[in-house]
Write a protein that holds these residues in place. Sequence first.
Motif, PDB file in Angstrom:
ATOM      1  N   GLU A  42      -8.054   2.903   8.057  1.00 35.35           N
ATOM      2  CA  GLU A  42      -6.647   3.069   7.693  1.00 35.35           C
ATOM      3  C   GLU A  42      -6.212   2.029   6.663  1.00 35.35           C
ATOM      4  OE1 GLU A  42      -7.785   3.407  10.721  1.00 35.35           O
ATOM      5  OE2 GLU A  42      -7.178   5.464  11.203  1.00 35.35           O
ATOM      6  N   ALA A  43      -6.650   0.789   6.828  1.00 37.61           N
ATOM      7  CA  ALA A  43      -6.268  -0.256   5.876  1.00 37.61           C
ATOM      8  C   ALA A  43      -6.857   0.027   4.502  1.00 37.61           C
ATOM      9  CB  ALA A  43      -6.716  -1.630   6.386  1.00 37.61           C
ATOM     10  N   GLU A  75      -0.170  -5.423   3.888  1.00 39.12           N
ATOM     11  CA  GLU A  75      -1.101  -5.602   4.994  1.00 39.12           C
ATOM     12  C   GLU A  75      -0.880  -6.967   5.631  1.00 39.12           C
ATOM     13  OE1 GLU A  75      -5.885  -6.170   5.239  1.00 39.12           O
ATOM     14  OE2 GLU A  75      -5.172  -4.429   4.112  1.00 39.12           O
ATOM     15  N   GLU A 105      -4.930   2.780   2.597  1.00 42.37           N
ATOM     16  CA  GLU A 105      -3.667   2.371   1.997  1.00 42.37           C
ATOM     17  C   GLU A 105      -3.755   2.391   0.462  1.00 42.37           C
ATOM     18  OE1 GLU A 105      -0.329   0.620   3.347  1.00 42.37           O
ATOM     19  OE2 GLU A 105      -0.958   2.523   4.205  1.00 42.37           O
ATOM     20  N   GLY A 156       0.811  -1.217   0.000  1.00 38.26           N
ATOM     21  CA  GLY A 156       0.000   0.000   0.000  1.00 38.26           C
ATOM     22  C   GLY A 156       0.840   1.260   0.000  1.00 38.26           C
ATOM     23  N   ARG A 157       0.206   2.395   0.300  1.00 38.46           N
ATOM     24  CA  ARG A 157       0.895   3.692   0.276  1.00 38.46           C
ATOM     25  C   ARG A 157       2.044   3.748   1.270  1.00 38.46           C
ATOM     26  NH1 ARG A 157      -2.614   8.572   1.484  1.00 38.46           N
ATOM     27  NH2 ARG A 157      -3.321   7.206   3.156  1.00 38.46           N
ATOM     28  N   SER A 158       1.922   3.000   2.367  1.00 36.72           N
ATOM     29  CA  SER A 158       2.948   3.030   3.403  1.00 36.72           C
ATOM     30  C   SER A 158       4.214   2.298   2.987  1.00 36.72           C
ATOM     31  CB  SER A 158       2.407   2.393   4.687  1.00 36.72           C
ATOM     32  OG  SER A 158       2.148   0.999   4.476  1.00 36.72           O
TER      33      SER A 158
END
Length: 452
Positions: A176-177, A167, A180, A161-163
């Motif tokens: 929040e998930a 996951e 992402e 994801g963006r982070s």
Amino acid sequence: MKGDLQQLKTWLNNNKVTEVECLVSDLSGIARGKISPTNKFLAEQGMRLPESVLLQTVTGDFVDDDVYYDLLDPADIDMHCRPDENAVFLVPWALEPTAQVIHDTYDKMGNPIDLSPRNILKKVLALYTAKNWKPIVAPEMEFYLTERSPDPDYPLKPPVGRSGRQETGRQSYSIEATNEFDPLFEDMYDWCEAQGLDLDTLIHEEGTAQMEINFRHGDALHLADQIFVFKRTMREAALRHNVAATFMAKPMTGEPGSAMHVHQSVVDLSTGKSVFANEDGSMSELFLGHIGGLQKYIPETLPLFAPNVNSFRRFLPDTSAPVNVEWGSDNRTVGLRVPESDPQNMRVENRLPGADANPYLALAASLLCGYVGMVEGLNPSEPVVGRGYERRNLRLPLTLEQALECMEQSTMVKEYLGQRFPAAYVAVKRAEHENYKRVISSWEREFLLLSV
């Protein structure tokens, strides 16, 4: 066969469309058809396709010759495909202004082709219209986001994801998930808005990188068209962001399966009021008959809800999916849930269809089972209170082979959908299953290769 298509012509001109994707759905829900320049499309006002397209398997094969020539003209004749002016959508991901137009299929005499999934749904809806009823549906589509994988021998993995991280664990309803993948979903929502799709909410489902999109309630045919288009749209949006979106019923070991839950109710066309509730707000006899029909006939139509061998992996114990046709009030552990609602919105949620089901056929089957229960005055079982997963009185067929046998022997299916459609559907699914059995799985190599 031709009309003026003035409404469609105006729409294409206003949107400066230069190319038209002319589509029909095959039995598996795969889009088949032709791509045509707009001028040619308007001049021909449709297309011709071999009728055999409707007997093509998900692997691109066809049924055995004996079955093929029993069901189709030996000359492999064309069917006439006519555009539906109410089933026109933009293709927002195309480089040039492009439209996708869903077509209905007819023989050369103008009769609807009885192997067409869209025509099957229309046939069921006509049964309701003859009773002055109109079904209202609201589908919920679950799907997984995964890393792109060019090798089918390797298990699927959650995407990054963006982070910059994958996951891990299960994140039911996590904002929040879901965030992402904000850039992906922003594209998806923009494209769906451009196409006029009636999306409601987006949630993170139970599985790792598993999502759910809910559709607003409405007309069954229009929503089947929207799901058909949405699945293409979701896959394209995912690819733009270098991930994949899959509607397989059970794509990942140890994770929950993906469903297409269908909320369904029925209103009286004269009054606009629900026929599922009495004046005092209690459940009507017609509603109880609808549930009784679902309970009795879903086992005979299960291949339309669970069309692939993978579909039945979703029904294994402890997979968060119902494995029976029990019913209960606000109970997610049974196949048929009655959500709490006001009388006008009294409905039943059929939780058995998989995300891999053809939307036309799944909606047709679900509405047909309920309809037959209403006209036959069936009574449902006692509602389940508490956990329903372990209930065994109303179990479903456990394998695709068993389910196909039940459908093949169903007098109800033949009475309402004709002789040719169930024969063709069963033949296609058996051909696919035969193809599946020829593939050696990684499980066999892992546990049998050096042990037996």
